[in-house]
Design a protein around this motif. Structure first.
Motif, short mmCIF file in Angstrom:
data_model
loop_
_atom_site.label_atom_id
_atom_site.label_comp_id
_atom_site.label_asym_id
_atom_site.label_seq_id
_atom_site.Cartn_x
_atom_site.Cartn_y
_atom_site.Cartn_z
N GLU A 186 0.83 -1.21 0.00
CA GLU A 186 0.00 0.00 0.00
C GLU A 186 0.87 1.26 0.00
O GLU A 186 0.56 2.24 -0.68
CB GLU A 186 -0.95 -0.02 1.21
CG GLU A 186 -2.12 -0.98 0.97
CD GLU A 186 -2.83 -1.40 2.25
OE1 GLU A 186 -2.80 -0.64 3.24
OE2 GLU A 186 -3.39 -2.51 2.26
N LYS A 246 2.23 1.84 -3.41
CA LYS A 246 1.16 2.33 -4.29
C LYS A 246 1.00 3.84 -4.12
O LYS A 246 0.86 4.56 -5.11
CB LYS A 246 -0.15 1.61 -3.93
CG LYS A 246 -1.22 1.72 -5.01
CD LYS A 246 -2.20 0.56 -4.90
CE LYS A 246 -3.51 0.98 -4.26
NZ LYS A 246 -4.19 2.05 -4.99
N THR A 304 3.39 0.96 -9.72
CA THR A 304 2.34 0.02 -10.12
C THR A 304 2.50 -1.23 -9.27
O THR A 304 3.55 -1.88 -9.30
CB THR A 304 2.48 -0.34 -11.62
OG1 THR A 304 2.35 0.86 -12.38
CG2 THR A 304 1.41 -1.34 -12.04
N ILE A 305 1.47 -1.58 -8.52
CA ILE A 305 1.51 -2.76 -7.66
C ILE A 305 0.67 -3.85 -8.29
O ILE A 305 -0.46 -3.60 -8.74
CB ILE A 305 1.01 -2.42 -6.24
CG1 ILE A 305 1.89 -1.34 -5.61
CG2 ILE A 305 0.95 -3.66 -5.36
CD1 ILE A 305 3.38 -1.67 -5.60
N GLU A 344 -3.00 -5.65 -11.88
CA GLU A 344 -2.80 -4.46 -11.06
C GLU A 344 -3.71 -4.45 -9.84
O GLU A 344 -4.90 -4.70 -9.92
CB GLU A 344 -2.99 -3.18 -11.89
CG GLU A 344 -2.61 -1.97 -11.07
CD GLU A 344 -2.52 -0.68 -11.86
OE1 GLU A 344 -2.68 -0.69 -13.10
OE2 GLU A 344 -2.29 0.36 -11.20
N LYS A 403 -5.60 -2.36 -7.30
CA LYS A 403 -6.12 -0.99 -7.21
C LYS A 403 -6.77 -0.73 -5.86
O LYS A 403 -7.40 0.29 -5.65
CB LYS A 403 -7.12 -0.75 -8.35
CG LYS A 403 -6.44 -0.89 -9.70
CD LYS A 403 -7.19 -0.18 -10.81
CE LYS A 403 -6.28 -0.08 -12.01
NZ LYS A 403 -6.98 0.24 -13.25
#
Ligand code: ADP
Ligand code: MG
Length: 194
Positions: free
Chosen positions: A67, A70, A75-76, A91, A93
């Motif tokens: 987190e 992010k 881009t996680i 991804e 989100k």
């Protein structure tokens, strides 16, 4: 069942038993140390895209780190198991955009992200050795996913210290990691990324 297969399964069972015996306080403390180490890791600092994993059953919890990354604009990605039993990176989100997958693991919804564009992959597993080899749950998911090309992607094994053994007796399809992080130690296998 051949001897090596049985021996590997014993190592898997041993690691699972120890992991199941961790208290909540222990998983939190160890996870928080691992999260902190990842925050300072060179290849992570440089990365534009990082693939983590959503933990289940006392696995190292990376959510704090993911987190945080992010919010820094990286881009996680998280793995999702597809119908064909292959993993794709999707991804992340937010937890509200995830659904429970085949093993009760939270998986993101949405299109697959190109694997060759991932800079860092955090690899879960049950047992790891100092040569960068690992044992997963015995289904080869990560071997198949990672062996699709050793582009300049940094493979970082994530585990607790008690999951380290001298030798996991790897086979040809097992992928070599570049680095392993536990709450206690870091193992350098490949220095090319530093
Ligand atoms: P794990 O890595 O999950 O502990 P294994 O390494 O024993 O499990 O792999 C389990 C199975 O997955 C193998 O028997 C093989 O069928 C498949 N597999 C492993 N590595 C690969 C690979 N690189 N490419 C394709 N299939 C693989
Ligand atoms: Mg394997």
């Amino acid at each position: 069942m051949d001897k090596l297969f049985a021996q590997k399964n014993l190592m898997r069972e041993d690691a699972l038993r120890k992991r199941n015996n961790l208290s909540l306080a222990e998983t939190q403390e160890f996870s928080s140390r691992i999260n902190a180490k990842l925050m300072e890791l060179g290849p992570v600092l440089k990365a534009k895209s990082i693939m983590g994993f959503a933990s289940i059953k006392n696995e190292v919890d990376l959510s704090w780190f993911l987190e945080k990354m992010k919010t820094k604009g990286k881009t996680i990605l998280l793995p999702r198991v597809e119908e064909n039993e292959n993993i794709v990176a999707v991804e992340f989100k937010g937890w509200e955009y995830t659904a429970s997958g085949p093993f009760g693991i939270k998986e993101p919804v949405g299109p697959a992200f190109p694997a060759e564009e991932i800079d860092v992959i955090l690899v879960p597993g049950l047992v790891f050795d100092p040569h960068g080899y690992r044992l997963g749950y015995g289904k080869g998911y990560y071997d198949r996913f990672l062996s699709r090309g050793k582009t300049p992607t940094f493979f970082c094994g994530i585990c607790y210290e008690f999951q380290l053994v001298e030798n996991v007796f790897p086979h040809e399809g097992d992928v070599v990691l570049d680095w392993i992080v536990t709450e206690k130690s870091e193992i350098l296998i490949n220095g090319d990324f530093f």
